[in-house]
Scaffold this motif. Structure first.
Motif, PDB file in Angstrom:
ATOM      1  N   VAL A 365       0.880  -1.170   0.000  1.00  0.00           N
ATOM      2  CA  VAL A 365       0.000   0.000   0.000  1.00  0.00           C
ATOM      3  C   VAL A 365       0.914   1.215   0.000  1.00  0.00           C
ATOM      4  CG1 VAL A 365      -1.803   1.259   1.223  1.00  0.00           C
ATOM      5  CG2 VAL A 365      -1.810  -1.251   1.231  1.00  0.00           C
ATOM      6  N   CYS A 366       0.746   2.082  -0.992  1.00  0.00           N
ATOM      7  CA  CYS A 366       1.670   3.196  -1.217  1.00  0.00           C
ATOM      8  C   CYS A 366       0.962   4.528  -1.005  1.00  0.00           C
ATOM      9  CB  CYS A 366       2.220   3.167  -2.643  1.00  0.00           C
ATOM     10  SG  CYS A 366       2.821   1.556  -3.179  1.00  0.00           S
ATOM     11  N   GLY A 367       1.520   5.369  -0.159  1.00  0.00           N
ATOM     12  CA  GLY A 367       1.010   6.723  -0.010  1.00  0.00           C
ATOM     13  C   GLY A 367       1.363   7.557  -1.220  1.00  0.00           C
ATOM     14  N   MET A 368       0.439   8.409  -1.641  1.00  0.00           N
ATOM     15  CA  MET A 368       0.671   9.312  -2.766  1.00  0.00           C
ATOM     16  C   MET A 368       0.276  10.732  -2.366  1.00  0.00           C
ATOM     17  SD  MET A 368       1.852   7.717  -5.414  1.00  0.00           S
ATOM     18  CE  MET A 368       2.309   5.972  -5.544  1.00  0.00           C
ATOM     19  N   VAL A 369       1.148  11.687  -2.602  1.00  0.00           N
ATOM     20  CA  VAL A 369       0.850  13.084  -2.287  1.00  0.00           C
ATOM     21  C   VAL A 369       0.523  13.832  -3.576  1.00  0.00           C
ATOM     22  CG1 VAL A 369       2.313  13.127  -0.228  1.00  0.00           C
ATOM     23  CG2 VAL A 369       3.288  13.789  -2.432  1.00  0.00           C
ATOM     24  N   LYS A 370      -0.164  14.952  -3.442  1.00  0.00           N
ATOM     25  CA  LYS A 370      -0.473  15.760  -4.617  1.00  0.00           C
ATOM     26  C   LYS A 370       0.805  16.238  -5.275  1.00  0.00           C
ATOM     27  CE  LYS A 370      -5.118  17.233  -3.325  1.00  0.00           C
ATOM     28  NZ  LYS A 370      -5.996  18.351  -2.921  1.00  0.00           N
ATOM     29  N   ASN A 371       0.795  16.260  -6.588  1.00  0.00           N
ATOM     30  CA  ASN A 371       1.972  16.615  -7.368  1.00  0.00           C
ATOM     31  C   ASN A 371       2.287  18.103  -7.205  1.00  0.00           C
ATOM     32  OD1 ASN A 371       3.956  16.959  -9.318  1.00  0.00           O
ATOM     33  ND2 ASN A 371       2.990  15.548 -10.746  1.00  0.00           N
ATOM     34  N   VAL A 372       3.485  18.384  -6.696  1.00  0.00           N
ATOM     35  CA  VAL A 372       3.915  19.787  -6.532  1.00  0.00           C
ATOM     36  C   VAL A 372       5.197  20.042  -7.327  1.00  0.00           C
ATOM     37  CG1 VAL A 372       2.794  20.190  -4.310  1.00  0.00           C
ATOM     38  CG2 VAL A 372       5.064  19.130  -4.362  1.00  0.00           C
ATOM     39  N   GLY A 373       5.387  19.226  -8.370  1.00  0.00           N
ATOM     40  CA  GLY A 373       6.531  19.460  -9.248  1.00  0.00           C
ATOM     41  C   GLY A 373       7.819  18.797  -8.826  1.00  0.00           C
ATOM     42  N   GLU A 374       7.770  17.903  -7.819  1.00  0.00           N
ATOM     43  CA  GLU A 374       8.981  17.198  -7.406  1.00  0.00           C
ATOM     44  C   GLU A 374       9.394  16.202  -8.496  1.00  0.00           C
ATOM     45  OE1 GLU A 374      10.926  17.314  -4.770  1.00  0.00           O
ATOM     46  OE2 GLU A 374       9.854  18.710  -3.476  1.00  0.00           O
ATOM     47  N   PRO A 375      10.693  16.025  -8.710  1.00  0.00           N
ATOM     48  CA  PRO A 375      11.130  15.003  -9.673  1.00  0.00           C
ATOM     49  C   PRO A 375      10.931  13.614  -9.076  1.00  0.00           C
ATOM     50  CG  PRO A 375      13.019  15.963  -8.555  1.00  0.00           C
ATOM     51  CD  PRO A 375      11.824  16.753  -8.098  1.00  0.00           C
ATOM     52  N   GLY A 376      10.712  12.639  -9.948  1.00  0.00           N
ATOM     53  CA  GLY A 376      10.578  11.282  -9.439  1.00  0.00           C
ATOM     54  C   GLY A 376       9.347  10.593  -9.982  1.00  0.00           C
ATOM     55  N   GLY A 377       9.047   9.431  -9.413  1.00  0.00           N
ATOM     56  CA  GLY A 377       7.992   8.590  -9.935  1.00  0.00           C
ATOM     57  C   GLY A 377       6.604   9.028  -9.512  1.00  0.00           C
ATOM     58  N   GLY A 378       5.626   8.574 -10.272  1.00  0.00           N
ATOM     59  CA  GLY A 378       4.241   8.886  -9.969  1.00  0.00           C
ATOM     60  C   GLY A 378       3.356   7.673 -10.198  1.00  0.00           C
ATOM     61  N   PRO A 379       2.075   7.766  -9.814  1.00  0.00           N
ATOM     62  CA  PRO A 379       1.148   6.643  -9.929  1.00  0.00           C
ATOM     63  C   PRO A 379       0.450   6.598 -11.285  1.00  0.00           C
ATOM     64  CG  PRO A 379       0.121   8.439  -8.698  1.00  0.00           C
ATOM     65  CD  PRO A 379       1.495   8.913  -9.075  1.00  0.00           C
ATOM     66  N   PHE A 380       0.561   5.467 -11.952  1.00  0.00           N
ATOM     67  CA  PHE A 380      -0.033   5.300 -13.276  1.00  0.00           C
ATOM     68  C   PHE A 380      -0.609   3.892 -13.426  1.00  0.00           C
ATOM     69  CE2 PHE A 380       3.142   8.616 -13.741  1.00  0.00           C
ATOM     70  CZ  PHE A 380       2.515   9.558 -14.557  1.00  0.00           C
ATOM     71  N   TRP A 381      -1.518   3.761 -14.406  1.00  0.00           N
ATOM     72  CA  TRP A 381      -1.962   2.464 -14.878  1.00  0.00           C
ATOM     73  C   TRP A 381      -1.050   2.062 -16.031  1.00  0.00           C
ATOM     74  CZ3 TRP A 381      -6.046  -0.432 -12.987  1.00  0.00           C
ATOM     75  CH2 TRP A 381      -6.924   0.215 -12.108  1.00  0.00           C
ATOM     76  N   ALA A 382      -0.588   0.803 -16.018  1.00  0.00           N
ATOM     77  CA  ALA A 382       0.318   0.352 -17.078  1.00  0.00           C
ATOM     78  C   ALA A 382       0.006  -1.090 -17.475  1.00  0.00           C
ATOM     79  CB  ALA A 382       1.773   0.461 -16.618  1.00  0.00           C
ATOM     80  N   MET A 383       0.385  -1.439 -18.696  1.00  0.00           N
ATOM     81  CA  MET A 383       0.208  -2.802 -19.192  1.00  0.00           C
ATOM     82  C   MET A 383       1.294  -3.709 -18.618  1.00  0.00           C
ATOM     83  SD  MET A 383      -2.461  -3.090 -21.117  1.00  0.00           S
ATOM     84  CE  MET A 383      -2.102  -4.683 -21.874  1.00  0.00           C
ATOM     85  N   ASN A 384       0.915  -4.941 -18.306  1.00  0.00           N
ATOM     86  CA  ASN A 384       1.851  -5.940 -17.809  1.00  0.00           C
ATOM     87  C   ASN A 384       2.177  -6.949 -18.916  1.00  0.00           C
ATOM     88  OD1 ASN A 384       1.778  -4.851 -15.155  1.00  0.00           O
ATOM     89  ND2 ASN A 384      -0.192  -5.862 -14.829  1.00  0.00           N
ATOM     90  N   PRO A 385       3.290  -7.675 -18.786  1.00  0.00           N
ATOM     91  CA  PRO A 385       3.673  -8.631 -19.823  1.00  0.00           C
ATOM     92  C   PRO A 385       2.604  -9.689 -20.119  1.00  0.00           C
ATOM     93  CG  PRO A 385       5.526  -8.224 -18.358  1.00  0.00           C
ATOM     94  CD  PRO A 385       4.342  -7.535 -17.758  1.00  0.00           C
ATOM     95  N   ASP A 386       1.749 -10.026 -19.118  1.00  0.00           N
ATOM     96  CA  ASP A 386       0.738 -11.064 -19.341  1.00  0.00           C
ATOM     97  C   ASP A 386      -0.552 -10.518 -19.940  1.00  0.00           C
ATOM     98  OD1 ASP A 386      -0.421  -9.726 -17.226  1.00  0.00           O
ATOM     99  OD2 ASP A 386      -0.622 -11.487 -15.932  1.00  0.00           O
ATOM    100  N   GLY A 387      -0.564  -9.232 -20.308  1.00  0.00           N
ATOM    101  CA  GLY A 387      -1.748  -8.644 -20.921  1.00  0.00           C
ATOM    102  C   GLY A 387      -2.700  -8.001 -19.947  1.00  0.00           C
TER     103      GLY A 387
END
Length: 499
Positions: A365-387
């Motif tokens: 379970v990952c905490g996510m803060v509102k984007n304030v322009g910090e460099p680094g990763g963010g939360p997204f939906w992405a495709m996995n190798p198994d479809g």
């Protein structure tokens, strides 16, 4: 490609030749960009907890915390060199506004008294000394040597009874939420050259914190394993050789924080909190951090109990259509994993096998803060190798920014990953998952460096909370910005949150 001497060196690193050749192939082929579908947002991948629910979550967590083995895992090996970048430049005569701010408020730093004493010991008055003299005593072995120490050992915050380092702040934080029946377990990953200093700090300070907070600490340390280092190559993708012989030894480099998945894999704990060493605040504003750590942990426990129950139901000799439908809904609605397109054509047995495989994985379970322009990763939906598609923490380097559609998705991100994770590392039988199995090895990074005046290419393993956890069950939860207060530059310590 490799001499007999090379093979001896490779064996001493604890790496197989096959793995080395695979790494070299990555240099040749490059790493593919991730196929990102859309940004995760509130209501579409990010859970928002109503404020009135917070006391219920924290109360429930406090009631069950003693039933679990808990651990706080803190990556702490990074040097503070970049934190003092502008001050190092000032030593070379290149000053800017940040340097002016540093000197204007130098007495507001928690390390001021130590710096003053170090200078006085060598007949230097901090009040009248030249700025470059002050910087030498702060940054180099002439004084505090802060420019070469890890952040965890620097004095961050001032208190009436004296200053505290980030390590000590993590001790206090850990007692508040990683406390199982009075036992607080913390694990710091450190660099070998500074391990003694970390251990000495704990020896000196632990008894006082135990007496004050009424807990017992179990503090352990580990170092990045040599076997996780990656080989470097020249610009022609041939193994890079050090200038120490003919032909010279191979150059291996630490492979970034993704290598720490091996350290995490060695942790024997049911629930592990992960947080960076520099993201700590003084006691007077710790409350929100503690509250949301408990909320994240309780959300994990609730989800884990559900998935354990569903796994058991799917293991029965006769599995009803209702149980398959319930597991299907749980996977999609709670664990945010959408099926491959072909799922509807699966037989019932194939659906059960697919669902069992997806449920029986580590969970975070990952905490996510509102984007304030910090460099680094963010939360997204992405495709996995198994479809299938699921939630991923994605770094900007994993996006194909030349693709207008992918760049548009990157630009729509509303939240940011502050490295605020709670992880479940064991299955329903209490057996530890083999965490490296759940990596996506195609999510590494290639960077350009130099050594001995020659250019080289280096390779980083999939990031600890990115590709190293790509095949985990994942839940994103919004947490307030006040819980994210990293110290990236020395002047960040002058911000109100750190004073």
């Amino acid at each position: 490609m490799f001499t007999e001497q090379d093979k001896v060196q490779i064996a001493s690193q604890g790496i197989s030749e096959e793995k080395i050749k695979q790494q070299i192939q990555h240099f040749i082929d490059g790493f593919p960009f991730l196929n990102v579908i859309r940004a995760a947002t509130i209501g579409d991948g990010i859970v928002r907890v109503d404020e009135e629910q917070l006391p219920t979550y924290t109360r429930r967590y406090d009631e069950v915390a003693g039933d679990y083995t808990l651990m706080k895992f803190v990556p702490a090996s990074g040097a503070a060199t970049r934190m003092f970048k502008s001050l190092f430049a000032a030593l070379d005569g290149k000053t800017d506004k940040s340097v002016e701010q540093f000197f204007a408020r130098i007495k507001d730093f928690a390390f001021y008294d130590d710096l003053k004493a170090a200078m006085a010991a060598k007949d230097q008055d901090i009040e009248t000394a030249e700025p470059t003299t002050v910087l030498r005593f702060l940054l180099t072995e002439e004084g505090l040597n802060y420019g070469n120490l890890p952040k965890g050992l620097l004095k961050f915050h001032q208190y009436p009874d004296g200053p505290r380092t980030p390590v000590e702040e993590h001790l206090v934080e850990g007692a508040a939420y990683a406390n199982s029946n009075g036992l607080v377990r913390l694990h710091f990953t450190v660099s070998p050259e500074h391990r003694d200093r970390f251990e000495q700090l704990i020896i000196e300070e632990k008894p006082d914190f135990e007496a004050w907070l009424g807990v017992a600490y179990d503090v352990t340390f580990s170092e990045q394993k040599k076997s996780t280092d990656t080989i470097s190559v020249d610009l022609n993708n041939e193994p890079f050789r050090n200038a120490d012989g003919d032909p010279g030894s191979l150059l291996f480099r630490p492979a970034g924080h993704g290598a720490l998945i091996e350290n995490l894999n060695d942790i024997d704990s049911e629930i592990v909190f992960i947080k960076n060493i520099d993201n700590v605040v003084p006691d007077d504003i710790k409350e929100d951090t503690v509250t949301y750590k408990k909320v994240l942990a309780m959300i994990l426990i609730d989800a884990q109990q559900q998935l354990f129950r569903l796994q058991e139901l799917l293991e029965a000799d006769e599995v009803s259509d209702g149980y398959v439908a319930e597991a299907d809904e749980f996977l999609q609605m709670t664990l945010f994993t959408n099926h491959p397109e072909a799922y509807d054509t699966y037989t019932k047995e194939e659906k059960i096998a697919y669902l069992k495989g997806k449920l029986d994985r580590p969970i975070r379970v990952c905490g996510m803060v509102k984007n304030v322009g910090e460099p680094g990763g963010g939360p997204f939906w992405a495709m996995n190798p198994d479809g299938s598609s699921s939630l991923q923490i994605v770094e900007s380097a994993q996006f194909d920014m030349d693709n207008a559609d992918q760049k548009a998705i990157f630009d729509t991100a509303t939240h940011f990953n502050p490295v605020d994770l709670v992880c479940g590392l064991k299955n329903r039988h209490g057996k530890q998952y083999d965490l490296p199995r759940y990596r996506d090895m195609k999510t590494g990074f290639i960077t350009q460096k130099s050594k001995d005046g020659k250019d080289l290419k280096a390779q980083e393993l999939p990031g600890l909370w990115n590709g190293a956890m790509a095949d985990w069950n994942t839940i994103f939860v919004e947490v307030p910005l006040i819980t994210f207060n990293p110290v990236k530059t020395v002047n960040d310590l002058l911000r109100e949150e750190h004073q």
